[in-house]
Design a protein around this motif. Structure first.
Motif, PDB file in Angstrom:
ATOM      1  N   ALA A  23       0.798  -0.888   0.413  1.00  0.00           N
ATOM      2  CA  ALA A  23       0.372   0.056   0.113  1.00  0.00           C
ATOM      3  C   ALA A  23       1.256   1.279  -0.042  1.00  0.00           C
ATOM      4  O   ALA A  23       0.486   2.020  -0.110  1.00  0.00           O
ATOM      5  CB  ALA A  23      -1.291   0.063   1.419  1.00  0.00           C
ATOM      6  N   TYR A  24       1.672   1.322   1.041  1.00  0.00           N
ATOM      7  CA  TYR A  24       3.119   2.479   0.539  1.00  0.00           C
ATOM      8  C   TYR A  24       2.988   2.384  -0.956  1.00  0.00           C
ATOM      9  O   TYR A  24       3.659   3.639  -1.513  1.00  0.00           O
ATOM     10  CB  TYR A  24       4.313   1.813   1.518  1.00  0.00           C
ATOM     11  CG  TYR A  24       4.877   3.033   1.992  1.00  0.00           C
ATOM     12  CD1 TYR A  24       4.668   4.599   1.864  1.00  0.00           C
ATOM     13  CD2 TYR A  24       5.976   2.484   1.171  1.00  0.00           C
ATOM     14  CE1 TYR A  24       5.641   4.970   2.696  1.00  0.00           C
ATOM     15  CE2 TYR A  24       7.384   3.548   1.327  1.00  0.00           C
ATOM     16  CZ  TYR A  24       7.528   4.892   1.458  1.00  0.00           C
ATOM     17  OH  TYR A  24       7.751   5.568   1.954  1.00  0.00           O
ATOM     18  N   LEU A  26       2.244   1.662  -3.097  1.00  0.00           N
ATOM     19  CA  LEU A  26       1.231   1.846  -4.570  1.00  0.00           C
ATOM     20  C   LEU A  26       0.713   4.031  -4.431  1.00  0.00           C
ATOM     21  O   LEU A  26       0.954   4.487  -4.875  1.00  0.00           O
ATOM     22  CB  LEU A  26      -0.351   1.577  -4.212  1.00  0.00           C
ATOM     23  CG  LEU A  26      -1.339   1.647  -5.263  1.00  0.00           C
ATOM     24  CD1 LEU A  26      -1.080   1.094  -6.575  1.00  0.00           C
ATOM     25  CD2 LEU A  26      -2.311   1.233  -4.902  1.00  0.00           C
ATOM     26  N   SER A  27       0.900   4.015  -3.008  1.00  0.00           N
ATOM     27  CA  SER A  27       0.827   4.941  -2.489  1.00  0.00           C
ATOM     28  C   SER A  27       2.104   6.450  -2.836  1.00  0.00           C
ATOM     29  O   SER A  27       1.635   7.594  -3.277  1.00  0.00           O
ATOM     30  CB  SER A  27       0.232   5.592  -1.771  1.00  0.00           C
ATOM     31  OG  SER A  27       1.308   5.238  -0.275  1.00  0.00           O
ATOM     32  N   HIS A  28       2.857   5.845  -2.981  1.00  0.00           N
ATOM     33  CA  HIS A  28       3.912   6.803  -2.933  1.00  0.00           C
ATOM     34  C   HIS A  28       4.368   6.887  -4.867  1.00  0.00           C
ATOM     35  O   HIS A  28       4.689   7.708  -5.063  1.00  0.00           O
ATOM     36  CB  HIS A  28       5.413   6.085  -2.965  1.00  0.00           C
ATOM     37  CG  HIS A  28       6.662   6.700  -2.549  1.00  0.00           C
ATOM     38  ND1 HIS A  28       7.252   6.638  -3.450  1.00  0.00           N
ATOM     39  CD2 HIS A  28       7.558   7.836  -1.716  1.00  0.00           C
ATOM     40  CE1 HIS A  28       8.601   7.266  -3.725  1.00  0.00           C
ATOM     41  NE2 HIS A  28       8.340   8.105  -2.630  1.00  0.00           N
ATOM     42  N   PHE A  30       1.477   6.699  -7.044  1.00  0.00           N
ATOM     43  CA  PHE A  30       0.637   7.731  -7.304  1.00  0.00           C
ATOM     44  C   PHE A  30       1.352   8.991  -6.751  1.00  0.00           C
ATOM     45  O   PHE A  30       1.132  10.113  -7.957  1.00  0.00           O
ATOM     46  CB  PHE A  30      -0.817   7.656  -6.877  1.00  0.00           C
ATOM     47  CG  PHE A  30      -1.471   8.973  -6.849  1.00  0.00           C
ATOM     48  CD1 PHE A  30      -2.462   8.288  -8.465  1.00  0.00           C
ATOM     49  CD2 PHE A  30      -2.191   9.185  -6.061  1.00  0.00           C
ATOM     50  CE1 PHE A  30      -3.252   9.154  -8.525  1.00  0.00           C
ATOM     51  CE2 PHE A  30      -3.188  10.385  -5.993  1.00  0.00           C
ATOM     52  CZ  PHE A  30      -3.344   9.756  -6.942  1.00  0.00           C
ATOM     53  N   LEU A  31       1.480   9.532  -5.742  1.00  0.00           N
ATOM     54  CA  LEU A  31       1.997  10.873  -5.475  1.00  0.00           C
ATOM     55  C   LEU A  31       3.047  11.276  -5.928  1.00  0.00           C
ATOM     56  O   LEU A  31       3.465  12.601  -6.552  1.00  0.00           O
ATOM     57  CB  LEU A  31       2.011  10.773  -3.920  1.00  0.00           C
ATOM     58  CG  LEU A  31       1.005  10.305  -2.984  1.00  0.00           C
ATOM     59  CD1 LEU A  31       1.810  10.225  -1.946  1.00  0.00           C
ATOM     60  CD2 LEU A  31       0.295  12.157  -3.372  1.00  0.00           C
TER      61      LEU A  31
END
Length: 101
Positions: A23-24, A26-28, A30-31
């Motif tokens: 999850a980290y 994927l979010s990293h 995306f950002l």
């Protein structure tokens, strides 16, 4: 809920850490893409404002909402970012940094 269906699974920490790690990532990712897009958009705006003057012959190519946002943010921070045109003053001992006014 997945752990309720698998009662034989005793070590729930490992899957939880794996899910948190992915999850980290994927979010990293995306950002990072979002940051690169925002930087590219602001660089294009800066180049557009440098090359065009907003007249009928050379109109701005940027979106009007973006130009309004930038002008409003410049008005809000206008008093805070005033710098002297020459921040470094030459002296006989070398270059001295002057305080921003």
């Amino acid at each position: 809920m997945a752990f309720n269906y698998h009662r034989e699974l005793q070590a729930w920490v490992v899957p939880l850490l794996l899910v948190g790690f992915f999850a980290y990532l994927l979010s990293h990712s995306f950002l990072s893409v979002f940051e690169a897009a925002a930087d590219a958009m602001l660089l294009c705006l800066a180049i557009d404002m440098e090359t065009n003057d907003g007249s009928a012959e050379k109109p701005y190519l940027a979106d009007q909402e973006l130009l309004t946002f930038v002008s409003q943010s410049n008005k809000l921070t206008g008093g805070q970012n005033k710098r002297s045109p020459r921040p470094f003053q030459d002296s006989e001992d070398g270059t001295e940094l002057q305080p921003m006014v």
